[in-house]
Design a protein around this motif. Sequence first.
Motif, PDB file in Angstrom:
ATOM      1  N   LEU A  46       0.039 -26.825  10.644  1.00 15.88           N
ATOM      2  CA  LEU A  46       0.647 -25.780   9.608  1.00 15.88           C
ATOM      3  C   LEU A  46      -0.188 -24.985   9.259  1.00 15.88           C
ATOM      4  N   ALA A  47      -1.455 -25.089   8.825  1.00 20.39           N
ATOM      5  CA  ALA A  47      -2.392 -23.943   8.322  1.00 20.39           C
ATOM      6  C   ALA A  47      -2.654 -23.231   9.309  1.00 20.39           C
ATOM      7  N   ASP A  48      -2.820 -23.314  10.523  1.00 16.35           N
ATOM      8  CA  ASP A  48      -3.109 -22.414  11.493  1.00 16.35           C
ATOM      9  C   ASP A  48      -2.082 -21.375  11.739  1.00 16.35           C
ATOM     10  N   ILE A  49      -0.681 -21.971  11.607  1.00 20.06           N
ATOM     11  CA  ILE A  49       0.553 -21.058  11.838  1.00 20.06           C
ATOM     12  C   ILE A  49       0.619 -20.017  10.649  1.00 20.06           C
ATOM     13  N   ALA A  50       0.529 -20.982   9.453  1.00 19.61           N
ATOM     14  CA  ALA A  50       0.468 -19.889   8.236  1.00 19.61           C
ATOM     15  C   ALA A  50      -0.885 -18.767   8.169  1.00 19.61           C
ATOM     16  N   LYS A  51      -1.856 -19.000   8.558  1.00 16.47           N
ATOM     17  CA  LYS A  51      -2.931 -18.097   8.613  1.00 16.47           C
ATOM     18  C   LYS A  51      -2.678 -16.993   9.390  1.00 16.47           C
ATOM     19  N   ALA A  52      -2.245 -17.357  10.690  1.00 20.61           N
ATOM     20  CA  ALA A  52      -1.531 -16.429  11.794  1.00 20.61           C
ATOM     21  C   ALA A  52      -0.665 -15.499  11.205  1.00 20.61           C
TER      22      ALA A  52
END
Length: 316
Positions: free
Chosen positions: A233-239
């Motif tokens: 979820l953090a990776d999606i949020a960052k992108a």
Amino acid sequence: MAAIPQVSLISCEKPMPVIGMGTSSYPPADFETAKTAILEAIKAGYRHFDTAFAYGSEKPLGEAIAEALRLGLIQSRDELFITTKLWCSFAQRDQIVPTCKMSLQNLKLDYVDLYLIHMPLRLSQMIQKTPVDEEIIHPLDVKGVWEGMEECQKLGLTKAIGVSNFSRQKLEEVLSIAKIPPAVNQVELNPVWQQKQLREFCKAKGIHITAYSPLGANNTKWGDNRIIESDVLADIAKARGKTTAQVALRWVYEQEVSLVTKSFNKERMKENLQIFDWSLSEEELDKISKLPQRKGVTLASILGPHDFVLQLDAEL
């Protein structure tokens, strides 16, 4: 801020905003803290508020509504959608209408928009703390209790009735005797407890699902940090230039359910509403669908690991 979409419920003339503010806090907030937070939420744009007798937040919510009317933040009580719940200690046929009236007195309202059975069991005495002794936990008299809920709706004490924490099995029991079917089943639902089978069942029966703990109820004795600290979820949020919480809430919304999110932090309240003007890609949804699944909120974690409670927790 994008307008908050609404959803139509069966047997209810009033649509429900798809995101609401939860008022359950652990440890319980004091009266003024809760009232102030609710007023801030109204200013931020929230119009659905979720409370319960067991939360101890009905009175501060009632005061906040009265204050919002006095301040002109809302023009009419009808602008709000208010949900409260029948606590297990009152889950008997002859107690339900008086208990609903007690909640209305706490809220200083003539009606609520949605009245839910809080849990699929009865407690034979009032409790001050949890866990509880096994001998006070009893099966729910589904027929008698649901008749009492239907009477609340017929009397105009609530616009709609429903349940919370009910499995497919328990919903079948209600549907087999209901003259008015449950409009809503409020359950734990989030990226790490996706409830696919229950969602499909409820959709087929016309029962709307509202998700509680959409962010995993972090910082409570029953929740954890699996969502807030999820790398996926953090990776999606960052992108996306979003927060991890926003990605999780957007995922819940895209499952065609509504959600109740609890934050007394003014900035996070606003952030939680900023999920309607963008969407997740097929690839992102696929990544989220593969997250390990585990129920976070169990009845046993609240009431104690008694046989009957564990049996209820095992139902899906």
